[in-house]
Design a protein around this motif. Structure first.
Motif, mmCIF file in Angstrom:
data_model
loop_
_atom_site.group_PDB
_atom_site.id
_atom_site.type_symbol
_atom_site.label_atom_id
_atom_site.label_comp_id
_atom_site.label_asym_id
_atom_site.label_seq_id
_atom_site.Cartn_x
_atom_site.Cartn_y
_atom_site.Cartn_z
ATOM 1 N N GLN A 1 -65.980 -42.450 23.058
ATOM 2 C CA GLN A 1 -66.055 -43.908 23.176
ATOM 3 C C GLN A 1 -67.414 -44.317 23.740
ATOM 4 O OE1 GLN A 1 -62.813 -45.608 25.431
ATOM 5 N NE2 GLN A 1 -61.261 -44.474 24.267
ATOM 6 N N PRO A 2 -67.948 -45.453 23.270
ATOM 7 C CA PRO A 2 -69.251 -45.912 23.761
ATOM 8 C C PRO A 2 -69.313 -46.008 25.287
ATOM 9 C CG PRO A 2 -68.539 -47.275 21.928
ATOM 10 C CD PRO A 2 -67.415 -46.329 22.215
ATOM 11 N N ALA A 3 -68.253 -46.536 25.903
ATOM 12 C CA ALA A 3 -68.256 -46.687 27.367
ATOM 13 C C ALA A 3 -68.352 -45.321 28.050
ATOM 14 C CB ALA A 3 -66.992 -47.414 27.824
ATOM 15 N N VAL A 4 -67.748 -44.324 27.444
ATOM 16 C CA VAL A 4 -67.800 -42.973 28.011
ATOM 17 C C VAL A 4 -69.207 -42.408 27.879
ATOM 18 C CG1 VAL A 4 -66.924 -40.611 27.765
ATOM 19 C CG2 VAL A 4 -65.349 -42.541 27.599
ATOM 20 N N ALA A 5 -69.830 -42.643 26.726
ATOM 21 C CA ALA A 5 -71.187 -42.142 26.501
ATOM 22 C C ALA A 5 -72.168 -42.787 27.480
ATOM 23 C CB ALA A 5 -71.609 -42.417 25.059
ATOM 24 N N ILE A 6 -72.052 -44.095 27.659
ATOM 25 C CA ILE A 6 -72.928 -44.823 28.587
ATOM 26 C C ILE A 6 -72.780 -44.242 29.997
ATOM 27 C CG2 ILE A 6 -73.272 -47.058 29.742
ATOM 28 C CD1 ILE A 6 -72.354 -48.365 27.072
ATOM 29 N N THR A 7 -71.524 -44.079 30.405
ATOM 30 C CA THR A 7 -71.241 -43.597 31.756
ATOM 31 C C THR A 7 -71.754 -42.173 31.975
ATOM 32 O OG1 THR A 7 -69.303 -45.012 31.817
ATOM 33 C CG2 THR A 7 -69.382 -43.251 33.418
ATOM 34 N N LEU A 8 -71.614 -41.333 30.969
ATOM 35 C CA LEU A 8 -72.090 -39.953 31.088
ATOM 36 C C LEU A 8 -73.590 -39.902 31.325
ATOM 37 C CD1 LEU A 8 -70.334 -37.712 28.423
ATOM 38 C CD2 LEU A 8 -70.477 -37.360 30.882
ATOM 39 N N VAL A 9 -74.314 -40.730 30.585
ATOM 40 C CA VAL A 9 -75.769 -40.762 30.728
ATOM 41 C C VAL A 9 -76.156 -41.277 32.113
ATOM 42 C CG1 VAL A 9 -77.901 -41.831 29.893
ATOM 43 C CG2 VAL A 9 -76.224 -40.950 28.266
ATOM 44 N N GLU A 10 -75.484 -42.334 32.562
ATOM 45 C CA GLU A 10 -75.791 -42.889 33.881
ATOM 46 C C GLU A 10 -75.445 -41.908 35.000
ATOM 47 O OE1 GLU A 10 -75.342 -47.605 32.724
ATOM 48 O OE2 GLU A 10 -73.793 -46.662 33.953
ATOM 49 N N LEU A 11 -74.381 -41.175 34.785
ATOM 50 C CA LEU A 11 -73.984 -40.164 35.761
ATOM 51 C C LEU A 11 -75.074 -39.097 35.871
ATOM 52 C CD1 LEU A 11 -71.446 -39.405 37.481
ATOM 53 C CD2 LEU A 11 -70.676 -38.034 35.554
ATOM 54 N N GLY A 12 -75.805 -38.903 34.788
ATOM 55 C CA GLY A 12 -76.901 -37.926 34.798
ATOM 56 C C GLY A 12 -76.532 -36.639 34.109
ATOM 57 N N LEU A 13 -75.374 -36.694 33.455
ATOM 58 C CA LEU A 13 -74.875 -35.474 32.852
ATOM 59 C C LEU A 13 -75.457 -35.265 31.472
ATOM 60 C CD1 LEU A 13 -72.674 -34.061 34.510
ATOM 61 C CD2 LEU A 13 -71.178 -34.481 32.587
ATOM 62 N N GLU A 14 -76.154 -34.159 31.320
ATOM 63 C CA GLU A 14 -76.530 -33.802 29.969
ATOM 64 C C GLU A 14 -75.614 -32.666 29.590
ATOM 65 O OE1 GLU A 14 -80.767 -33.037 29.950
ATOM 66 O OE2 GLU A 14 -80.900 -34.691 31.371
ATOM 67 N N MET A 15 -75.153 -32.690 28.387
ATOM 68 C CA MET A 15 -74.279 -31.598 27.978
ATOM 69 C C MET A 15 -75.054 -30.735 27.002
ATOM 70 S SD MET A 15 -70.471 -33.085 28.125
ATOM 71 C CE MET A 15 -70.384 -34.013 26.637
ATOM 72 N N PRO A 16 -75.791 -29.788 27.541
ATOM 73 C CA PRO A 16 -76.655 -28.987 26.685
ATOM 74 C C PRO A 16 -75.834 -28.187 25.686
ATOM 75 C CG PRO A 16 -76.515 -28.034 28.882
ATOM 76 C CD PRO A 16 -75.800 -29.339 28.932
#
Ligand SMILES: Nc1ncnc2c1ncn2[C@@H]1O[C@H](COP(=O)(O)OP(=O)(O)OP(=O)(O)O)[C@@H](O)[C@H]1O
Ligand SMILES: [Mg+2]
Lengths: 141, 124
Positions: free
Chosen positions: B87-102
């Motif tokens: 979901q877009p809201a999840v993607a936004i939050t993940l980026v703000e959290l600082g999480l990169e999922m390599p």
């Protein structure tokens, strides 16, 4: 120094214990429900839910649990959801270090605290060695 | 609230494993799913895994870590993982959290995810 005081005008919505992994899920779902009820949009709901999930897990992992207060009040003239996480764990020796991106004392990624701070409008942390840690986050509409 | 310990089902279709996460996972359930998927890759020899998270309302650092860990472990077993439908809201939050999922590939929906896997397999 450990004290983070509540404003008397705030309304206590719910108290949740965090003792196990189920409590983390339960409490973050309750926070989302209140965020929804306060009229927050889907992105803000997700932000506050994710932020508190990080804090709840920290309480569970480092302090063997704690208590969460969910309150509502007016901050800077805006209706605000206030979540306070209180534990009686070992405390944090160096808060500045703990708030640094990528710092972890365990096997984490070290984004919980600094990430949570980025996701909310206000972030307060206070800790005393061998006494415990209190973290409060606020999100307004 | 229902916290039954039911396993999350893994379905095999042709060469692929398909998993749809439809519950707010607690930590142990997420880890269990990780193991389960790796076991299924081993058992079936599947070359690709599609994980549908379109009903997940949040991904925090723990779930993010489990998902990216799963992708790297699967890679070692010569299988590709595609995360589908975030979901877009999840993607936004993940980026703000600082999480990169390599190492984690994502696709908007199942169909595109499947195409992605097919392209990869044909290249190999
Ligand atoms: N409630 C707490 N009590 C004691 N120590 C804590 C507490 N919360 C955080 N810490 C300390 O602060 C560090 C940083 O916390 P943070 O949540 O940012 O990262 P992490 O938990 O190590 O990893 P991640 O959250 O990414 O999985 C932790 O490793 C831990 O040492
Ligand atoms: Mg953490």
């Amino acid at each position: 120094m450990l004290e983070i005081v509540s404003d008397k005008s705030w309304e206590l919505l719910e108290k949740c214990p965090i003792l196990n992994e189920y409590d983390i899920v339960k409490a973050r779902q309750i926070v989302r429900e209140f965020a929804k009820k306060e009229g927050m949009g889907i992105v803000d709901q997700t932000r506050i839910t994710t932020a508190v999930s990080e804090l709840f897990r920290n309480m569970f992992s480092y302090a063997s649990g704690g208590e969460v207060l969910i309150e509502k009040g007016i901050i800077e003239e805006k209706p605000t959801l206030i979540i306070t996480c209180i534990d009686k764990g070992p405390g944090i020796d160096n808060i500045e270090l703990a708030m640094t991106d990528g710092y972890t004392s365990g096997g984490g990624m070290g984004y919980g605290l600094p990430g949570a701070k980025r996701l909310v409008d206000r972030f307060e942390i206070s800790s005393e060695l061998n006494k415990g840690t209190t973290v409060r986050v606020m999100k307004w509409k | 609230m229902d916290f039954n310990e039911k396993r999350i089902p893994i379905i095999k279709i042709r060469d692929y494993l398909i998993v749809s996460i439809q519950v707010d996972m607690h930590d142990r359930l997420a880890l269990q799913l990780q193991t389960q998927i790796l076991e299924e890759i081993y058992r079936t020899g599947s070359k690709g895994v599609l994980i549908d998270i379109s009903t997940l309302e949040m991904v925090d650092s723990f779930i993010g870590r489990v998902l990216s860990g799963m992708a790297s472990m699967a890679a070692i077993m010569d299988a590709a993982v595609v995360i589908v439908g975030m979901q877009p809201a999840v993607a936004i939050t993940l980026v703000e959290l600082g999480l990169e999922m390599p190492g984690v590939d994502t696709a908007l929906n199942m169909e595109l995810g499947m195409e992605m896997l097919e392209k990869r397999l044909n290249k190999a």
